[in-house]
Enzyme design. Structure first.
Site, mmCIF file in Angstrom:
data_model
loop_
_atom_site.group_PDB
_atom_site.id
_atom_site.type_symbol
_atom_site.label_atom_id
_atom_site.label_comp_id
_atom_site.label_asym_id
_atom_site.label_seq_id
_atom_site.Cartn_x
_atom_site.Cartn_y
_atom_site.Cartn_z
ATOM 1 N N HIS A 333 0.734 -0.997 -0.428
ATOM 2 C CA HIS A 333 -0.181 -0.387 0.180
ATOM 3 C C HIS A 333 1.039 1.345 -0.049
ATOM 4 O O HIS A 333 1.555 1.727 0.476
ATOM 5 C CB HIS A 333 -0.981 -0.173 1.188
ATOM 6 C CG HIS A 333 -1.948 1.024 1.065
ATOM 7 N ND1 HIS A 333 -1.912 2.448 1.198
ATOM 8 C CD2 HIS A 333 -3.437 0.455 0.550
ATOM 9 C CE1 HIS A 333 -3.172 3.128 0.639
ATOM 10 N NE2 HIS A 333 -4.554 1.751 0.749
ATOM 11 N N ASP A 390 -7.909 -5.480 -0.058
ATOM 12 C CA ASP A 390 -8.525 -6.284 -0.976
ATOM 13 C C ASP A 390 -8.080 -8.146 -0.924
ATOM 14 O O ASP A 390 -8.574 -8.438 -1.971
ATOM 15 C CB ASP A 390 -7.596 -5.950 -2.607
ATOM 16 C CG ASP A 390 -8.100 -4.470 -2.822
ATOM 17 O OD1 ASP A 390 -10.024 -4.088 -2.473
ATOM 18 O OD2 ASP A 390 -8.179 -3.976 -3.423
#
Ligand code: ACO
Length: 455
Positions: A333, A390
């Site tokens: 991320h 996700d």
């Protein structure tokens, strides 16, 4: 810079009380404090840059006069060091794994609020009272029907079109209805458009799904909660326990400050494009596999590992081999460098949903073992790569019967309140300007054209 503070939202019932045309200026939450200055020297010229400090003490250099005073601009590919705005909606501390909506920790919101309550909080800055929430719910649900002609648009696209392309097209097409709702600069029209899209997006998403299967759409039901109504429009039936889990997933996706799609919504909105056009652009940005499209890619990756029968290790080796171009989807991320708090909640929710439905999914076992392997591996440790939101969401979607190509649509449903809160915040800032970055040109310098026959 002191005049460019963020304007906090105004609750919708307060808008109704004053005739929705605007009387009092909305209260200011916090203005970036102008504390000290930082001095830099450029080509022998001293320049003092004001430091702007946020409510959580993050600091920024205000470079608003840099080019005018020195001729220099800053260069920051991927905007890794660039603050594009001041915002009071969402706070993330990526090092500590903190995510808060309007000051409330995501863990508390996911535990105690419903999705529409979260949407209200993001949009208007405060948690609603019961009567405010009831009023909000009614105003959203009464707009859930979509014009039947919109179904023709679904039929017009190729039958194997990705649902994200259909969703973006249909949202954009919605701007052709209700002409009096389209002016983003008129407060009353902004509010109508926000409720309208929050009501209609699940209907449009379910309609796109059913048309792609050759099925007739199912009308929205005002007696069902938001997520339950969506599942009913998809499948014609709904398990309320599953709907509660979906509601939580939507909350976890509801906002994430200046990510790729939200920044897109803000930049399109800054041109005073209407809400529908701005959100359609956000949907397109979300579609990419490095952003919202990752949830679909995670399941495809887990299926590949499952079908290979070799377990996760060879796949992890491939990921670590830079020449392969393969990434561990659902890992890493831009902001989180220790853990993604949403992934923690989702991992637990995933176990709960599968237990509720009595499903055993081999992909969940692969995901857990992949996570364990990666978290102990020097490649991932040294690059601070952890599971993101996700990584587990796709397994829940699979369990509740959502087809893989609809996963990113689910993300869009969840992210809608955040996109709209940022779009609304942008339009409430009296000092807003059109988003227009500069560049460093690296092409040819001036040269003379030769006519086509002489080239
Ligand atoms: N698998 C393998 N290596 C990775 C991964 C990954 N998932 N993510 C980053 N890396 C490596 C990069 O190769 C790079 O290595 P290097 O320093 O040796 O060159 C290093 O880690 C830093 O990566 P960047 O690409 O510079 O990180 P950036 O912040 O630009 O990208 C992103 C973040 C796009 C999320 C990236 O981690 C990624 O591609 N992840 C997989 C896709 C994904 O899950 N996206 C969803 C993000 S969450 C969301 O949008 C909701």
């Amino acid at each position: 810079m002191g005049t460019r503070g963020v304007v906090r939202g105004q609750a919708p019932d307060a808008l109704q009380n004053r005739g929705a045309t605007g009387v009092a200026a909305p209260p200011r939450e916090h203005e970036g404090n102008m504390g000290h200055e930082v001095h830099i020297n450029i080509d022998g010229q001293d320049l003092s840059l004001p430091v702007v400090e946020g409510s959580e003490h993050e600091k920024a250099l205000d470079i608003g006069k840099l080019r005018a005073q020195t001729g220099y601009i800053t260069l920051d590919p991927g905007y890794v060091n660039t603050g594009a705005c001041q915002s009071s909606i969402c706070f993330i501390d990526g090092e500590k794994g903190i995510l808060r909506y309007r000051g409330y920790p995501i863990e508390e919101i996911a535990d105690q609020a419903c999705f529409l309550e979260t949407a209200y909080l993001l949009l208007y800055g405060e948690l609603p009272t019961q009567s405010q929430l009831d009023g909000f719910r009614v105003s959203v649900k009464e707009r859930a029907e979509v014009p039947s002609a919109l179904g023709k648009l679904c039929e017009a696209v190729s039958s194997d079109a990705h649902p994200m392309s259909v969703l973006a097209s249909m949202v954009n097409a919605l701007s052709s209805y209700g002409r009096d709702w389209r002016k983003p600069t008129v407060e009353e029209q902004r509010e109508k458009a926000i409720r309208d899209l929050l009501g209609k997006l699940p209907t449009v998403a379910a309609m796109a799904f059913r048309r792609s299967r050759g099925l007739d759409p199912i009308a929205p039901r005002a007696d069902l909660p938001y997520a339950a109504n969506f599942l009913n429009m998809m499948f014609g039936e709904v398990n309320l326990k599953v709907a509660e889990a979906l509601d939580k997933i939507l909350i976890l996706h509801a906002d994430h400050e200046q990510n790729c799609s939200t920044s897109t919504v803000r930049i399109v909105g800054s041109s005073e494009a209407n809400l529908y056009a701005s959100i359609a652009a956000g949907i397109c940005a979300l579609w990419g596999p490095l952003h919202g499209g990752a949830n679909q890619r995670v399941i495809e990756m887990l299926e590949t590992i499952h079908n290979s029968g070799d377990g996760p290790d060879p796949f992890v080796d491939k990921v670590k081999d830079k020449t392969s171009g393969v990434r561990l989807m659902g890992f890493g991320h831009r902001v989180y460098k220790n853990f993604d708090p949403r992934a923690k909640i989702l991992k637990k929710a995933c176990d709960e949903v599968l237990a509720t439905l009595g499903i055993e999914d081999p992909l969940l076992d692969i995901a857990k073992s992949l996570e364990k392997t990666a978290l102990e591996d020097e490649y991932f440790i040294s690059r601070q790569l952890y599971p993101n939101v996700d990584f587990y969401s796709g397994i829940i979607y699979r369990a509740i019967g959502i087809p893989t190509n609809m996963f990113t649509v689910m993300f869009a449903l969840g992210r809608l309140p955040g996109w709209m809160a940022h779009w609304r915040e942008l339009h409430e800032d009296p000092a807003r300007r059109i988003g227009r970055p500069r560049q460093i040109y690296t092409g040819p310098t001036q040269r003379k054209m030769t006519p086509i026959g002489q080239r």
